[in-house]
Design an enzyme around this catalytic site. Structure first.
Site, mmCIF file in Angstrom:
data_model
loop_
_atom_site.group_PDB
_atom_site.id
_atom_site.type_symbol
_atom_site.label_atom_id
_atom_site.label_comp_id
_atom_site.label_asym_id
_atom_site.label_seq_id
_atom_site.Cartn_x
_atom_site.Cartn_y
_atom_site.Cartn_z
ATOM 1 N N ASP A 1 -20.820 29.490 26.770
ATOM 2 C CA ASP A 1 -21.900 28.364 26.443
ATOM 3 C C ASP A 1 -21.281 27.431 27.474
ATOM 4 O OD1 ASP A 1 -23.076 26.443 25.141
ATOM 5 O OD2 ASP A 1 -21.753 26.152 23.585
ATOM 6 N N ASP B 1 -22.246 23.307 27.445
ATOM 7 C CA ASP B 1 -22.835 22.017 27.054
ATOM 8 C C ASP B 1 -24.001 22.254 26.105
ATOM 9 O OD1 ASP B 1 -22.601 19.270 27.039
ATOM 10 O OD2 ASP B 1 -24.023 18.875 28.682
ATOM 11 N N LYS C 1 -9.623 -6.500 8.079
ATOM 12 C CA LYS C 1 -10.204 -6.658 6.836
ATOM 13 C C LYS C 1 -11.644 -7.154 6.444
ATOM 14 C CE LYS C 1 -6.330 -4.880 4.894
ATOM 15 N NZ LYS C 1 -6.374 -3.554 4.329
ATOM 16 N N GLY D 1 0.692 -1.129 0.040
ATOM 17 C CA GLY D 1 -0.027 0.155 -0.136
ATOM 18 C C GLY D 1 0.827 1.201 0.059
HETATM 19 C C1 GDG Z 1 -1.902 0.393 4.674
HETATM 20 C C2 GDG Z 1 -3.652 0.823 5.274
HETATM 21 C C3 GDG Z 1 -3.947 2.187 3.448
HETATM 22 C C4 GDG Z 1 -2.603 -6.666 -2.186
HETATM 23 N N1 GDG Z 1 -2.644 -7.978 -2.330
HETATM 24 C C5 GDG Z 1 -1.700 -8.139 -3.465
HETATM 25 C C6 GDG Z 1 -0.955 -6.911 -3.855
HETATM 26 N N2 GDG Z 1 -1.725 -5.917 -2.984
HETATM 27 C C7 GDG Z 1 -1.506 -4.695 -3.016
HETATM 28 C C8 GDG Z 1 -2.762 -3.762 -3.485
HETATM 29 C C9 GDG Z 1 -2.644 -2.634 -3.015
HETATM 30 C C10 GDG Z 1 -1.704 -2.833 -1.654
HETATM 31 O O1 GDG Z 1 -1.300 -4.238 -1.740
HETATM 32 C C11 GDG Z 1 -2.799 -3.062 -0.501
HETATM 33 O O2 GDG Z 1 -3.220 -1.837 -0.018
HETATM 34 P P1 GDG Z 1 -4.633 -1.281 1.006
HETATM 35 O O3 GDG Z 1 -4.545 0.085 0.997
HETATM 36 O O4 GDG Z 1 -5.657 -2.179 0.626
HETATM 37 O O5 GDG Z 1 -3.847 -2.037 2.307
HETATM 38 P P2 GDG Z 1 -2.732 -2.067 3.568
HETATM 39 O O6 GDG Z 1 -1.502 -2.816 2.947
HETATM 40 O O7 GDG Z 1 -3.238 -2.317 4.767
HETATM 41 O O8 GDG Z 1 -2.105 -0.645 3.668
HETATM 42 C C12 GDG Z 1 -4.587 1.117 4.164
HETATM 43 C C13 GDG Z 1 -2.469 1.994 2.782
HETATM 44 O O9 GDG Z 1 -1.807 1.701 3.755
HETATM 45 C C14 GDG Z 1 -1.943 3.192 2.035
HETATM 46 O O10 GDG Z 1 -1.910 4.471 3.023
HETATM 47 O O11 GDG Z 1 -4.863 2.375 2.261
HETATM 48 O O12 GDG Z 1 -5.819 1.545 4.775
HETATM 49 O O13 GDG Z 1 -3.820 -0.298 6.008
HETATM 50 O O14 GDG Z 1 -1.813 -1.659 -3.686
HETATM 51 O O15 GDG Z 1 -2.701 -4.043 -5.043
HETATM 52 N N3 GDG Z 1 -0.465 -6.789 -5.036
HETATM 53 C C15 GDG Z 1 0.061 -8.030 -5.543
HETATM 54 N N4 GDG Z 1 -0.230 -9.120 -5.182
HETATM 55 C C16 GDG Z 1 -1.426 -9.519 -4.211
HETATM 56 O O16 GDG Z 1 -1.614 -10.559 -3.915
HETATM 57 N N5 GDG Z 1 1.020 -7.754 -6.683
#
Ligand code: GDG
Length: 515
Positions: free
Chosen positions: A508, A510, A292, A37
């Site tokens: 004010d 509350d 999740k 991410g």
């Molecule tokens: C943290 C925060 C926030 C996932 N599985 C595969 C794969 N991915 C890539 C996705 C996406 C990334 O990983 C996951 O991003 P997320 O945002 O969904 O989640 P977190 O890893 O928990 O990230 C989150 C983020 O930081 C950014 O600020 O959005 O809330 O928890 O890019 O595509 N990529 C590949 N194979 C997989 O199996 N190639």
């Protein structure tokens, strides 16, 4: 972007994880980029800034934890045309208390509203302080006047203030990638810990969160914990102000839009569709994590199957769970629970010719991921808490064909932007079941309309805009250093008050004065 970059000599990014792995080659070793991410987002930003690639003065320096395997490498292996990696090494026991303990066993569950999973250990907080100090040492050896330091995420909350104390005129940004919870949650932290953490973040000049809710929660904690005045988006410290704002992270829209149309993606996509006998496909992919909402998603799907026997044999749920933190007991327990539930649902409804859930516990290649984003009819994204969630944005961007439906949890930061998804509460299994049904029968014209709105939004709010907005806030801060005397609204307010002929004081208590 040029305006942002031109003000700073170099960009120093600091995050827990280095976004590189080392590949052994015949010539020695080379830096390779990882996925993830934070990594996806910041690397897209780096690509955007890469107009001067190759000039060492404009390389991006990235400070992050390094495992012991990096210790043997010489420095040339830690550098490529765009980046210089600066691994931070630390004692294994300190790392365990800092990362597995304080970060993943306390802050992660607490800030995602799982207080019962949180483990409060003084030893872990000591390790957290020591680890942040190790990052500080690496940074102070590296930093030069004119550098912009951008620190990321919950593992490094103390670092901005540590750096401020060491180098008072440093320019520091801080971005928080997970939810910032309400003060009721922050209050669960021992008093001295919450003071240190909030004060630590305030060492930055600009602090960013994904949503305005998180900004408000942070502001509330600042006033409750440190009693500091807040004017507009600024927190007023004795000698400076800190800008706090929402900067919703995003994706490289064009990359996902065009990858979705590539021939190798198309080939795998067709292969999957054939394998699944052209059933309607529901898809989800997440790291193994209790935030999740994987189990409640399965229960929603089960309810859908119970209530809609006519859909049996016509729909397949492809659910990929990416291995993560599976040495921690809670994660092992979650994995067991997911696998039991998948087994039960497949056992209940499956036939020789039909598996209702195709489950895999592995990570996908980028091409496989794109093939599934573009093959599916429904992306089912149901976190019970997620700072933003990039997967749903990637799905929308990849649907150049304007087909497919996004079902999205209202508890993901992304739900505040993607209002044309079917928004559900993930714990309400009936709502999830109904949403699946609604999505399966949604007319193509409606799918198109919803996707068009969301795609337009993401096209305009891509990761380049995210980094641009963050860096612009910085530039404003640097070029217009606020004079607390003149720039903030307090002075005109005081003058207006002094000059007034008649004054009305409203006191004010509350909500007495509302409405
Ligand atoms: C943290 C925060 C926030 C996932 N599985 C595969 C794969 N991915 C890539 C996705 C996406 C990334 O990983 C996951 O991003 P997320 O945002 O969904 O989640 P977190 O890893 O928990 O990230 C989150 C983020 O930081 C950014 O600020 O959005 O809330 O928890 O890019 O595509 N990529 C590949 N194979 C997989 O199996 N190639």
């Amino acid at each position: 972007m040029n305006t942002s970059k031109s003000s700073f000599k170099r960009l120093l990014i600091v995050s827990y994880r280095l976004p590189f792995s080392i590949q052994q080659t015949e010539e020695g070793a080379e830096l390779l980029q990882n996925s993830g991410g934070l990594v996806s987002a910041v690397l897209s930003m780096a690509e955007q800034m890469g107009q001067n690639q190759g000039k060492s003065a404009t390389k991006i320096h990235w400070v992050g934890h390094g495992d012991s395997s990096l210790q043997q490498l010489n420095s040339s292996a830690l550098e490529n045309d765009t980046f210089v990696a600066h691994p931070v090494f630390m004692d294994a026991a300190v790392h365990k208390g800092f990362y597995e303990g304080f970060s993943n066993d306390l802050i992660w569950p607490l800030f995602h509203y799982f207080p019962s999973y949180a483990s409060f250990k003084e030893h872990d907080f000591d390790c957290y302080k020591q680890a942040n100090t190790r990052f500080l040492e690496e940074l102070t050896a590296l930093i030069e006047p004119g550098d912009l330091v951008w620190i990321h995420d919950f593992q490094l909350m103390l670092l901005p203030d540590m750096l401020r104390q060491a180098i008072p005129d440093a320019t520091i940004g801080y971005f928080f990638h997970i939810p910032f919870p309400t003060y009721e949650i922050i209050k669960l932290l021992p008093r001295t810990w919450r003071q240190s953490l909030i004060n630590g973040i305030l060492g930055a000049d600009v602090v960013g969160f994904h949503t305005t809710d998180y900004v408000q929660h942070f502001m509330q904690s600042v006033s409750e914990v440190l009693y500091l005045p807040i004017i507009n988006q600024r927190i007023i410290l004795p000698d400076r102000a800190v800008i706090v704002n929402a900067f919703p992270i995003s994706i490289d829209f064009n990359k996902f839009n065009s990858s979705g149309q590539e021939a190798d993606v198309f080939a795998i996509q067709q292969h999957y569709k054939n394998l699944l006998r052209h059933n309607k496909i529901i898809f989800s992919v997440d790291r193994l994590d209790y935030t999740k909402g994987i189990t409640s998603r399965l229960l929603g799907y089960e309810r859908f199957l119970i209530q809609n026997p006519d859909w049996h044999d016509k729909v397949t749920f492809v659910m990929t769970v990416v291995p993560s933190r599976d040495k921690i007991a809670q994660y092992q327990e979650l994995k067991r629970e997911i696998e039991e539930t998948v087994g039960r649902i497949n056992g209940l409804f499956g036939t020789i010719g039909w598996r209702p859930i195709v489950y895999s516990y592995r990570s996908l290649t980028f091409t496989e991921l794109m093939a599934l984003y573009t093959a599916c009819n429904i992306a089912l994204i149901t976190p019970v808490r997620d700072g933003m969630n990039l997967v749903c944005k990637e799905f929308v961007a990849s649907r150049h064909d304007l087909k497919g439906v996004l079902i999205l949890s209202e508890l993901a930061g992304a739900a505040q932007e993607l209002q044309d998804a079917i928004i559900i509460n993930p714990t309400d299994t009936q709502e999830v079941a109904d949403a699946i049904k609604q999505a399966l029968v949604m007319p193509l014209a409606e799918q198109e309309r919803r996707l068009q709105h969301m795609r337009k939004h993401l096209q305009n709010h891509n990761v380049f805009r995210w980094s641009h907005d963050f860096l612009s806030a910085f530039n404003d801060m640097i070029t217009n250093q606020p004079s607390l005397e003149t720039d903030l609204p307090i002075q005109p307010f005081i003058s207006a008050f002094s000059d007034a002929h008649k004054r009305l004081l409203l006191v004010d208590f509350d909500g007495t004065l509302a409405p």
